[in-house]
Design a protein around this motif. Structure first.
Motif: not given
Length: 138
Positions: A57, A62, A65, A88, A91-92
Motif C-alpha cells: 500500500y 499511497l 496518490a 483526499k 484519492h477521490q
C-alpha cells in the motif's frame, strides 16, 4: 508508474488532458489481468502477513496518490482547482476512475475492457472530478 506520472510533468498544460492520461494508464494497469492477479495475490498474503499489505500500500497506491496530490496542489496554486486537501482529492479522483470497473473485474464479472471502454470510464471520472473541483480557470 513513471510512465503514468510523466504525463503530469507539464503542469501548465491542460488539466483535463493530463488527468485523462493518468486515469487511462492507471485503469489499464489496475484492471488488467496481470494487475488483478498481482492484487489478489498480495491481498491473500496480507491476511497472513500484514507487513506485506502495508509495504504494498505504501509503495503502490499511497505513493501514487501522493504523486497525484502533488500535481493537484500545483494546479490548485495556479487557481485552476479548488479543494481543501490535495491527498483526499487525489484519492477521490482515483476512486472515480476505478470504482465500477475495478469491482466488476475483481469479481470476474466482466472481461478486460477495451481501450474505448476505459477511455469512456475515465472521461466520466474526469468530468465529475472537474465539476466538483474545477474553477472557471480550469
Amino acid at each position: 508508474a513513471e510512465a503514468m506520472f510523466s504525463l503530469l510533468a507539464d503542469h501548465d498544460g491542460d488539466v483535463r488532458t493530463a488527468l485523462k492520461g493518468v486515469g487511462r494508464r492507471y485503469l489499464e494497469l489496475v484492471i488488467s489481468d496481470y494487475g488483478l492477479l498481482n492484487y489478489r495475490l498480495i491481498m491473500a498474503e496480507a491476511l497472513r502477513s500484514p507487513e506485506i499489505g502495508r509495504i504494498f500500500y505504501e509503495t503502490g497506491p499511497l505513493n501514487g496518490a501522493r504523486r497525484l496530490a502533488d500535481y493537484l496542489e500545483r494546479i490548485r496554486r495556479d487557481g485552476r482547482l479548488q479543494f481543501d486537501d490535495p491527498l483526499k482529492a487525489a484519492h477521490q479522483f482515483i476512486g472515480l476512475c476505478q470504482g465500477r470497473l475495478f469491482k466488476a473485474r475483481l469479481c470476474n464479472y466482466i472481461p478486460e475492457p477495451t481501450e474505448a471502454e476505459i477511455a469512456a470510464e475515465v472521461e466520466a471520472a474526469v468530468s465529475t472530478f472537474l465539476a466538483a473541483f474545477g474553477t472557471e480557470n480550469t
